[in-house]
Design an enzyme around this catalytic site. Structure first.
Site, short mmCIF file in Angstrom:
data_model
loop_
_atom_site.label_atom_id
_atom_site.label_comp_id
_atom_site.label_asym_id
_atom_site.label_seq_id
_atom_site.Cartn_x
_atom_site.Cartn_y
_atom_site.Cartn_z
N ASP A 231 0.78 -1.11 0.33
CA ASP A 231 0.09 -0.01 0.00
C ASP A 231 0.73 1.18 -0.16
O ASP A 231 0.24 2.41 -0.35
CB ASP A 231 -0.96 0.00 1.01
CG ASP A 231 -2.12 -1.05 1.03
OD1 ASP A 231 -3.19 -0.76 1.84
OD2 ASP A 231 -2.04 -2.14 0.42
N GLU B 259 -4.58 -4.39 -8.12
CA GLU B 259 -5.39 -5.14 -7.36
C GLU B 259 -7.01 -4.33 -7.49
O GLU B 259 -7.12 -3.03 -7.14
CB GLU B 259 -5.15 -5.04 -5.92
CG GLU B 259 -4.77 -3.93 -5.24
CD GLU B 259 -4.67 -4.31 -3.65
OE1 GLU B 259 -5.23 -3.75 -2.78
OE2 GLU B 259 -3.31 -5.04 -3.48
#
Length: 986
Positions: A535, A606
């Site tokens: 992230d 993703e």
């Protein structure tokens, strides 16, 4: 997963001898069986009991047998003869119940009583499930009722996993280990441990720390080849300050947080110097690929306090290598054979390794041996493919712009908009894959991995992303053999990204984890990309340290700083994005978003259209009968974890708006499957049409580690539902598709060769199946191309739902790609503002939904079917012919071959197609393939659809009859929750 939002992650002596780092190659784990037990937390209401199948569903392995990968063995460990696996004979007990000192516990004289028998690898909870302490922990909300799921349980009982647990085993060494150095290996300890051997401490929990770090300890002075040895490992549960196994928001974290020896433990022996991690890297001087320049590399470690001289021998095929080596005391050296020094490493007309669908997965075996004074000191082998994977930013010059960033601040960030493009053997490749989720208890089996990889290839996907959770060697060996590219890297939401609070030893753990994993993985042909963060990118000093380690270990593949679009001062732009969505968006979304979010541009690491509701057969395996409908708290418990999950509210709102509020469970499941098919197909088709402005898309996720109603292409029980077949349709190697943005019909060629003399047919129908537009064109499809065939006029426009039928035929008239769409009069519209993105970080807000409620008016259709079983290359097949004898459309037809007694579909299975449509008078023949011979005498074919009532008939009959078979249903229990698969019978 990385959403960039605050994840809710539930976390609550001295060394003896010499230590080094290492690993061995490619070990195959046995398939462990997980029996049921007597413990049943909570109450189960309703007339039917929960399934008594193992927590991890068994594989009876019916699957495709006509493809070569089915018969491939896993690559054997090259050093098996020099390796003693410590897999069986382990005992396990909480330290709270052990009342002797470690020196006593780890001595041969100690006699354990009351310990739990287990194997390794096994986490503590997995061992308890196998041992019978708990059962059916994935059913209903039983997981939440396990001890340790709260910091303090009801009644004030302490969390059993806050205390350490002891693993203990006894073993003997081969006689030929005498006089050699003995190495004790741990391939995975979660999260740290004190290690004792024969009454002496070999390592403490500061040294043996880090779940993804490989350990190799010098045990020479503590073992005796002539007697029984005792190994005792005191394992500590990970906390927020440990590098543990983090399941983030994919699935709940089990109460033990997967503490334990979760990977192999084994022993090897060597002479004065060790050989470790041999590998081969390839480079092609030009695009012809007629010559490959190979570089051979291995690690050579002197384990003595004296100089060592010897000869390093290597070779593969007809290539032989030799180099004299002098090592200083304790020296660790990377020995490299280059093509400049060894011309035999310039290979003419090499046999290449290609991703699946592009060519063969040719693998070669490298052998390395180090001789000292004419005696073999150590040897190792590695399997490799001759291939080169490179990356570039696709485009001629930087195009500064803003890409949405949902990592905490939910704003646009300035970035280079050129996407990251991967090339395999100098050829560009569109990455289409899924995010891998391991079993919640970290259990694994080669049979299950093979079945799941078979599904990946069946859907025509080419990649898997691993966000942490680096799998065992057998996983990567099979990826090499089957041509599945692996994108790997560290996880989000845990210690890996909490850089501000790192302590000095955290740097050591992180760096040594990367070093050992790079060494372990670098020889695999399937490894395509490494991500140093998920992230968020690492802090500058840490990224520099990571890149230095990758260079030192000779990592041959591309790297990026993170899975996001955030550039860094060290490596610059990533060329990838991690924008989602992760919840439902209408099909037009992917092509209408051209700038900010998850639309079909760039490389999305993703994303997905969200929930993936299992079919009724799977729901019955983990939900009690009285909780099947309406959607309730148990559904929510199986819809992910974290502060933005735990429900499918947005999905249901979209369903009500687009398809109409469901009248009951069956109607809900019918509409959910249509949404999944349409959504998954639209996402993958959009990225394919826009290649190479779009260069990659990773479906979040591929699979589930426990029964779940979100984020998968096939469910925990290996049941493929509509999203699977929408993906398979979209990713066909040669495919015809529709564009939601400009109404064009496009042929996408994903092959590496031209396909001439094709015919593309387009027919648009109104809801009454009257043709509104027809078009026929001759097409020559160039290799790896996108070609627009026709644009469907906007007028005349149907007043309601229309149907679009596409077909692509070869010169013989054989249809090689077909597609069927149900289209609204007006597409959904979206709110693209950052304000809405902050409010809805999982999806883009919808201003107006499309209207497909007219589909509820489709007349009922009864189909004619026949089913014939036949053997095929050692397997079984069911050949199903379906005909629509009516004047109406048969929509979303679903076929299943089920066990007569249980009503459960026989799994795993590869259907050629499913959830398809039949026009009036149309018929289709569809084949279901299984990996082994399956007795189908008691199996039944079930046929159902959107407007097709469920009907069943014998699957083994060679005679075509009407689908209705009343006698079949009399003794059959359609609500049975028995085994997920039908085992082959003699």
């Amino acid at each position: 997963m990385g959403l960039g939002i605050p994840h809710m992650v539930g976390q609550a002596g001295k060394r003896y001898g010499k230590r080094a780092i290492g690993d061995s190659l490619g070990r195959l784990l046995p398939l462990h069986v997980f029996p049921t037990a007597s413990y049943e937390p909570g109450d189960r209401s309703g007339p039917a009991a929960a399934p008594t199948s193992p927590t991890m569903p068994p594989i009876s392995l019916p699957l495709l047998a006509t493809v070569s990968w089915l018969l491939l063995p896993f690559a054997a460990d090259a050093s098996d003869a020099n390796r003693v696996d410590l897999a069986d004979g382990w005992l396990l007990r909480s330290a709270r119940d052990v009342h002797v000192a470690p020196e006593v516990l780890s001595a041969p004289a100690y006699r354990p009583e009351g310990w739990l028998h287990t194997h390794v690898p096994a986490t503590v909870l997995a061992a308890q499930v196998v041992g019978g302490e708990y059962k059916d922990i994935f059913h209903a909300d039983n997981l939440r009722k396990l001890p340790g799921m709260r910091s303090v349980n009801d009644g004030g009982a302490p969390n059993p996993y806050e205390a350490p647990w002891w693993y203990r085993t006894e073993f003997k060494l081969p006689a030929d280990f005498q006089g050699r150095r003995v190495w004790l290996h741990f391939n995975g300890i979660n999260a740290k441990a004190n290690i004792w051997l024969n009454g002496k401490q070999l390592a403490d929990s500061r040294e043996a720390a880090g779940s993804f770090r490989l350990f190799e300890f010098d045990a020479t002075e503590l073992v005796d080849a002539g007697r029984t040895n005792v190994l005792a490992v005191e394992v500590f549960c990970p906390t927020d300050e440990d590098f543990g196994i983090n399941l983030v928001d994919w699935i709940p974290t089990p109460p033990d947080k997967d503490m334990g020896l979760w990977r192999d433990v084994y022993i090897t022996a060597s002479g004065p110097a060790r050989v470790r991690y041999p590998t081969v890297a390839a480079h092609f001087p030009d695009d012809t690929l007629l010559r490959a320049d190979l570089t051979v590399r291995t690690e050579l470690w002197n384990d003595t306090d004296a100089p060592v001289e010897g000869v390093l021998h290597g070779g593969f095929g007809s290539v032989s290598l030799e180099k004299k080596i002098s090592l200083t005391p304790g020296e660790k050296r990377s020995v490299v054979f280059t093509p400049d020094e060894y011309p035999q490493l310039r290979i003419d007309h090499p046999e290449l390794w290609w991703p699946a669908g592009w060519g063969e997965q040719k693998l070669h075996r490298l052998s390395i041996q180090f001789d000292v004074a004419g005696v073999v000191s150590d040897a190792a082998m590695a399997q490799f493919g001759i291939r080169e994977i490179t990356s570039e930013f696709h485009g001629d010059a930087p195009r500064p712009g803003e890409v949405f960033n949902n990592n905490g601040n939910f704003t646009g960030i300035a970035t280079d908009e050129r996407p990251l493009l991967l090339r395999v053997n100098r050829r560009p490749i569109l990455i289409r894959g899924g995010g891998w989720c391991p079993d919640m208890l970290m259990r694994t089996s080669p049979e299950r991995i093979r079945a799941e990889f078979g599904y990946i290839l069946d859907m025509h996907l080419n990649a898997i992303r691993l966000e942490g959770k680096l799998e065992n060697d057998a996983f990567f060996d099979l990826a090499d053999q089957m041509g599945i590219l692996i994108l790997a890297g560290w996880c989000c939401g845990d210690r890996w990204e909490h850089w501000a609070s790192w302590k000095p030893n955290d740097y050591t753990i992180a760096c040594e984890s990367l070093r050992t994993q790079s060494l372990r993985l670098r020889h695999h042909a399937s490894l395509a990309l490494w991500m140093n963060g998920s992230d968020n990118p690492p802090r500058a000093d840490i990224e520099e340290a990571y890149l230095k380690i990758l260079a030192e270990t000779g990592w041959p593949n591309p790297t990026v700083s993170s899975a996001t679009s955030v550039p860094t001062s060290v490596s610059g732009p990533t060329g990838v994005k991690m924008t989602g969505p992760y919840d439902y968006v209408p099909p037009a979304y992917w092509l209408l978003d051209t700038r900010h979010f998850g639309g079909a541009f760039g490389f999305n690491t993703e994303t997905s259209p969200g929930p993936a509701i299992p079919d009724l057969g799977s729901l019955r395996k983990f939900l009690p009968p009285d909780k099947l409908w309406p959607v309730n708290e148990l559904w929510n418990a199986h819809s992910g974890a974290g502060n933005l999950n735990n429900n499918i509210t947005h999905f249901r709102e979209a369903m009500d708006a687009i398809y109409g509020a469901p009248s009951g469970l069956e109607d809900f499941l019918r509409k959910a499957q249509a949404m999944a098919y349409d959504g998954q197909r639209a996402m993958f088709e959009a990225y394919a049409r826009n290649k190479y402005r779009s260069t990659g898309v990773i479906q979040w996720m591929l699979n589930n580690g426990w029964p779940s109603i979100v984020w998968h292409l096939y469910d925990y029980y290996l049941q493929p539902a509509a999203g699977y077949f929408g993906t398979k349709k979209a990713c066909e190697p040669l495919h015809i598709q529709y564009s939601y943005d400009d109404r064009s019909v496009v042929v996408v060629n994903g092959l590496n060769h031209d396909v001439p003399a094709l015919t593309a047919e387009t027919t648009l129908y109104d809801f009454q199946l009257r043709p509104l537009f027809t078009h026929r064109a001759r097409v020559t499809s160039a290799a790896d191309s996108v070609q627009r065939v026709v644009t469907i006029p906007a007028d005349p426009r149907p007043t309601g739902v229309s149907f679009l039928r596409l077909a692509l035929s070869d010169k013989s008239g054989r249809v090689i790609s077909s597609n069927f769409y149900w289209l609204p009069r007006e597409s959904s519209t979206f709110d693209w503002s950052n304000e809405q993105a902050k409010a809805h970080p999982y999806y883009t807000a919808v201003l107006t939904y499309e209207d497909l409620t007219q589909l509820n008016q489709l007349p009922t259709v009864r189909l004619e079917t026949s089913a014939v079983t036949r053997p095929a290359s050692g397997s079984s097949e069911v050949v199903v012919t379906v005909r629509n004898p009516t004047d109406h459309l048969a929509f979303q037809i679903h076929l299943a071959v089920e066990a007569f007694q249980t009503g459960a579909e026989i799994l795993p299975v590869l259907w050629e197609d499913n959830y398809f449509a039949l026009m009036p008078g149309e018929s289709r023949t569809v084949v279901a393939r299984y990996i082994s011979k399956v007795d189908l005498k008691q199996a039944v074919l079930k046929v159902e659809g959107w407007n097709v009532p469920p009907e069943s008939r014998p699957a083994a009959s060679p005679v075509a009859t009407d689908a209705a078979s009343p006698a079949l249903g009399e003794n059959r229990n359609p609500s049975s929750t028995g085994a997920a698969s039908l085992s082959p019978t003699s």
